[in-house]
Design a protein around this motif. Structure first.
Motif, mmCIF file in Angstrom:
data_model
loop_
_atom_site.group_PDB
_atom_site.id
_atom_site.type_symbol
_atom_site.label_atom_id
_atom_site.label_comp_id
_atom_site.label_asym_id
_atom_site.label_seq_id
_atom_site.Cartn_x
_atom_site.Cartn_y
_atom_site.Cartn_z
ATOM 1 N N GLU A 55 75.392 14.728 83.130
ATOM 2 C CA GLU A 55 75.643 16.170 83.286
ATOM 3 C C GLU A 55 74.407 16.984 82.902
ATOM 4 O OE1 GLU A 55 78.330 19.799 81.464
ATOM 5 O OE2 GLU A 55 78.944 17.746 81.035
ATOM 6 N N ALA A 56 73.734 16.588 81.839
ATOM 7 C CA ALA A 56 72.525 17.291 81.416
ATOM 8 C C ALA A 56 71.448 17.208 82.484
ATOM 9 C CB ALA A 56 72.007 16.707 80.102
ATOM 10 N N ALA B 120 71.922 16.833 85.718
ATOM 11 C CA ALA B 120 72.343 17.670 86.843
ATOM 12 C C ALA B 120 72.081 19.147 86.546
ATOM 13 C CB ALA B 120 73.819 17.438 87.146
ATOM 14 N N ARG B 121 72.343 19.569 85.320
ATOM 15 C CA ARG B 121 72.085 20.967 84.942
ATOM 16 C C ARG B 121 70.592 21.274 84.984
ATOM 17 N NH1 ARG B 121 75.095 22.395 79.570
ATOM 18 N NH2 ARG B 121 74.259 24.420 80.116
ATOM 19 N N LEU B 122 69.775 20.328 84.529
ATOM 20 C CA LEU B 122 68.329 20.515 84.586
ATOM 21 C C LEU B 122 67.855 20.617 86.027
ATOM 22 C CD1 LEU B 122 65.531 20.621 83.264
ATOM 23 C CD2 LEU B 122 65.533 18.115 83.314
ATOM 24 N N ALA C 97 69.355 21.693 88.531
ATOM 25 C CA ALA C 97 69.801 22.952 89.133
ATOM 26 C C ALA C 97 69.036 24.165 88.607
ATOM 27 C CB ALA C 97 71.299 23.146 88.875
ATOM 28 N N HIS C 98 68.255 23.991 87.571
ATOM 29 C CA HIS C 98 67.536 25.107 86.956
ATOM 30 C C HIS C 98 66.393 25.558 87.878
ATOM 31 C CE1 HIS C 98 65.295 27.472 84.056
ATOM 32 N NE2 HIS C 98 66.383 27.448 83.304
ATOM 33 N N TRP D 113 62.880 24.101 87.209
ATOM 34 C CA TRP D 113 62.782 22.699 87.652
ATOM 35 C C TRP D 113 62.601 22.647 89.163
ATOM 36 C CZ3 TRP D 113 62.618 17.994 85.215
ATOM 37 C CH2 TRP D 113 62.846 16.864 85.997
#
Length: 57
Positions: free
Chosen positions: A32-33, A35-37, A39-40, A43
Motif C-alpha cells: 500500500e505504501a 502504491a501511495r508513493l 501515485a504522488h 514521484w
C-alpha cells in the motif's frame, strides 16, 4: 539502540519476518505504501528513480 527498534517492530507486529534483528525487515503495508508513493505527483514527475531488488525498499 537498534535492538530496541527491532524489539518494538516485533512487539507491534509491524513486519512479516519472524525475526527482524540484524536486517531491514519486510514491513506489513509495504504494498500500500508503494502504491501511495507511485501515485504522488513528485514521484510521477521524476525522470530518474533508483530502485534495488530488496523487499524492504
Amino acid at each position: 539502540m537498534a535492538a530496541q527498534v527491532w524489539d518494538a517492530l516485533t512487539a507491534a507486529d509491524a513486519v512479516h519476518d519472524a525475526s527482524v534483528h540484524g536486517h531491514i525487515p519486510h514491513f506489513k503495508g509495504s504494498d500500500e505504501a508503494a502504491a501511495r508513493l507511485a501515485a504522488h505527483p513528485v514521484w510521477q514527475r521524476a525522470s530518474i528513480v533508483k530502485a534495488v531488488p530488496d523487499k524492504a525498499q
